[in-house]
Design an enzyme around this catalytic site. Structure first.
Site, short mmCIF file in Angstrom:
data_model
loop_
_atom_site.label_atom_id
_atom_site.label_comp_id
_atom_site.label_asym_id
_atom_site.label_seq_id
_atom_site.Cartn_x
_atom_site.Cartn_y
_atom_site.Cartn_z
N TYR A 150 0.81 -1.22 0.00
CA TYR A 150 0.00 0.00 0.00
C TYR A 150 0.84 1.27 0.00
O TYR A 150 0.30 2.36 -0.19
CB TYR A 150 -0.91 0.03 1.23
CG TYR A 150 -1.93 -1.07 1.27
CD1 TYR A 150 -3.00 -1.10 0.38
CD2 TYR A 150 -1.84 -2.10 2.22
CE1 TYR A 150 -3.95 -2.12 0.43
CE2 TYR A 150 -2.78 -3.11 2.28
CZ TYR A 150 -3.84 -3.12 1.37
OH TYR A 150 -4.76 -4.12 1.41
N HIS A 164 -4.01 6.32 -1.36
CA HIS A 164 -4.65 6.25 -0.04
C HIS A 164 -3.64 6.44 1.09
O HIS A 164 -4.04 6.69 2.23
CB HIS A 164 -5.35 4.89 0.10
CG HIS A 164 -6.74 4.99 0.66
ND1 HIS A 164 -7.49 6.14 0.68
CD2 HIS A 164 -7.53 4.03 1.23
CE1 HIS A 164 -8.67 5.90 1.23
NE2 HIS A 164 -8.71 4.63 1.57
N TYR A 219 -5.60 -0.16 9.67
CA TYR A 219 -6.12 0.05 8.32
C TYR A 219 -7.02 1.29 8.29
O TYR A 219 -7.58 1.73 9.29
CB TYR A 219 -6.84 -1.18 7.76
CG TYR A 219 -5.88 -2.30 7.43
CD1 TYR A 219 -5.24 -2.33 6.21
CD2 TYR A 219 -5.59 -3.27 8.37
CE1 TYR A 219 -4.32 -3.34 5.91
CE2 TYR A 219 -4.67 -4.28 8.09
CZ TYR A 219 -4.04 -4.30 6.86
OH TYR A 219 -3.12 -5.28 6.58
N ASN A 245 -9.97 2.27 7.27
CA ASN A 245 -11.36 2.38 7.70
C ASN A 245 -11.55 2.25 9.20
O ASN A 245 -12.66 2.46 9.71
CB ASN A 245 -12.22 1.34 6.98
CG ASN A 245 -12.34 1.62 5.49
OD1 ASN A 245 -11.79 2.60 4.98
ND2 ASN A 245 -13.03 0.76 4.78
#
Length: 198
Positions: A14, A19, A71, A73
């Protein structure tokens, strides 16, 4: 002490995605004192939160750099746990995150605003119970909308946009540093109208 909390997803897969703009800004701040990142990892016993953090001095300000590792969320779990553990107030918090609704080359500093569909911010508002904190929104758009949005923010910035993206990250670092001593309104007046071009 002030707290700069960058949002993102843990893991090498990631790191270079849109993001993770918040994590990237924190990593740049973490090395500005000439050291390596040197994060400590904290598992908070009273919650499921796991965070990386580093205490640093920036322009005479004591600063806690924070990366929640639950993470994107679930960012609120780590932010709330860190505020409680280090006995910091929400007015001392600046959340730094990607913003797909802003085009690449723009940043926005604001406070007391809705999440605007950014799930990490939604989770922070849920866990804190309000939106009474400052945010630095790092533009990574344009937003493709609909079903394409999730894949877009989890993709890497294209090669042709890399120079501009790096400039956006560096400008975000300067904006976060300015916020420490000047607050949201003055910071917004300076940085919200900038056009960061390659």
């Amino acid at each position: 002490m002030k707290i700069l909390a960058g949002l993102g997803n843990p893991g090498d897969q990631y790191y270079e995605t849109r993001h993770n703009a918040g994590f990237r800004v924190i990593d740049l701040l973490a090395t500005m004192d000439g050291t390596t990142e040197n994060y400590q990892t904290k598992k908070f016993a009273f919650s499921a939160a796991v965070c990386q953090f580093k205490k640093i001095k920036i322009q005479q300000h004591d600063v806690l750099l924070l990366k929640p590792l639950n993470y994107m969320n679930l960012s609120g779990v780590g932010v709330k746990a860190a505020l409680n553990w280090f006995k910091l107030k929400q007015e001392d918090l600046l959340v730094i995150h990607d913003e797909v609704s802003l085009p690449l080359g723009k940043i926005r500093i604001q406070e007391k605003a809705g999440a605007g569909g950014q799930h990490g911010v939604e989770n922070i508002i849920e866990h804190l119970g309000n939106n009474q904190f400052a945010r630095l929104r790092v533009g990574v758009g344009p937003d493709p909308g609909g079903d394409k949005r999730a894949d877009f923010v989890l993709s890497k910035v294209s090669e042709k946009d890399q120079i501009q993206y790096q400039k956006v990250l560096l400008t975000s670092v300067e904006a976060a540093k300015y916020w420490l001593g000047n607050g949201t309104l003055k910071s917004a007046n300076i940085y919200n109208g900038l056009e960061i071009i390659s």
